[in-house]
Design an enzyme around this catalytic site. Structure first.
Site, mmCIF file in Angstrom:
data_model
loop_
_atom_site.group_PDB
_atom_site.id
_atom_site.type_symbol
_atom_site.label_atom_id
_atom_site.label_comp_id
_atom_site.label_asym_id
_atom_site.label_seq_id
_atom_site.Cartn_x
_atom_site.Cartn_y
_atom_site.Cartn_z
ATOM 1 C CB SER A 144 -3.568 -7.255 21.732
ATOM 2 O OG SER A 144 -2.972 -6.160 22.393
ATOM 3 C CE1 TYR A 157 -8.115 -3.723 21.888
ATOM 4 C CE2 TYR A 157 -6.059 -4.119 23.063
ATOM 5 C CZ TYR A 157 -6.763 -4.024 21.873
ATOM 6 O OH TYR A 157 -6.121 -4.236 20.684
#
Length: 252
Positions: A144, A157
């Site tokens: 990510s 996250y």
């Protein structure tokens, strides 16, 4: 040159392939010639139809990767069904949003267990089959932008994706000499379920688009080429790389 990207005769195990980025990756690999093993909590009905349209086969294995409990059985089922795994794509992931002052331990554990812990132990289980068979394989971890940046209101996250990037490099260091290529793809801001809240927020949506040199949110199809590259012989000497597919976000 095209032969370098040809995945004919190979099988790719893709987690979270029922929708979104995982679906696009699975279909992209199938378009390049790979058969697919799709692992996830829900049936990949739509993905199966799309893969069938490429002339390739999809075998679905239901499993909740929120824990490591099903991993050994997933690998055993996959090998029994298709003979062998050539490519592993660790795509399954979840996200929880809250201010860090209010973030709960339950939300922390759920995200870390799914996004990081299961990715490691699934990689380990698949890599063991390769080592035992005396051959190599490909692992592609879906990282990510938050593998590089902090983000806001997504502490677990960010921790999981930063950890996955580090894990990608560590496994590459350990396994490259065994013929196992471990790399990652870091998608930028893509139009998926995970970013629905951001796109619905007029201010956040405007600010994000203003920073993306390409001037648009990514579409799932934009990941296909990167996935095929890292799964194919074209990336034979690529180890421990995190390939950003971000419309130029990290370049700005």
């Amino acid at each position: 040159m095209s032969a370098m990207f040809d995945l004919t005769g190979r099988t790719a195990l893709v987690t979270g392939a029922n929708t979104g980025l995982g679906q696009a990756i699975a279909v992209g690999l199938a378009e390049a010639g790979a058969d697919i093993v799709a692992v996830g909590r829900s049936a990949p009905t739509e993905t199966a139809a799309m893969v069938a349209g490429t002339g390739r086969a999809l075998h679905a294995i239901p499993a909740d990767l929120g824990s490591t409990a099903p991993i050994a059985d997933v690998v055993a089922q996959a090998v029994a069904a298709v003979g062998r795994i050539d490519v592993l794509v660790n795509n399954a992931g979840i996200i929880r949003r809250a201010d860090s002052l209010d973030f709960t331990e339950a939300d922390w554990d759920a995200v870390i267990d799914t996004n990081l812990k299961s990715a490691f132990f699934l990689s380990q289980a698949v890599a063991r089959t390769w080592v035992e068979a005396g051959r190599g394989g490909r692992i592609v971890n879906i990282c990510s932008m938050l593998s590089f940046q902090g983000g806001v209101r997504v502490p677990s996250y960010t921790a999981s994706k930063s950890g996955l990037a580090g894990l990608t490099r560590l496994l590459a260091c350990e396994w490259a000499a065994r013929g196992i290529n471990v790399n990652g793809i870091a998608p930028g801001y893509f139009a998926t379920n995970n970013t629905e809240a951001l796109r619905a927020d007029e201010t956040r949506n405007r600010d994000i688009l203003a920073r993306i040199p390409a001037g648009r949110w990514g579409e799932a199809e934009d990941l296909k080429g990167a996935a095929v590259f890292l799964a194919s012989d074209a990336s034979a000497y690529v180890h421990g790389t995190i390939l950003t597919v971000d419309g130029g976000w990290m370049a700005r």
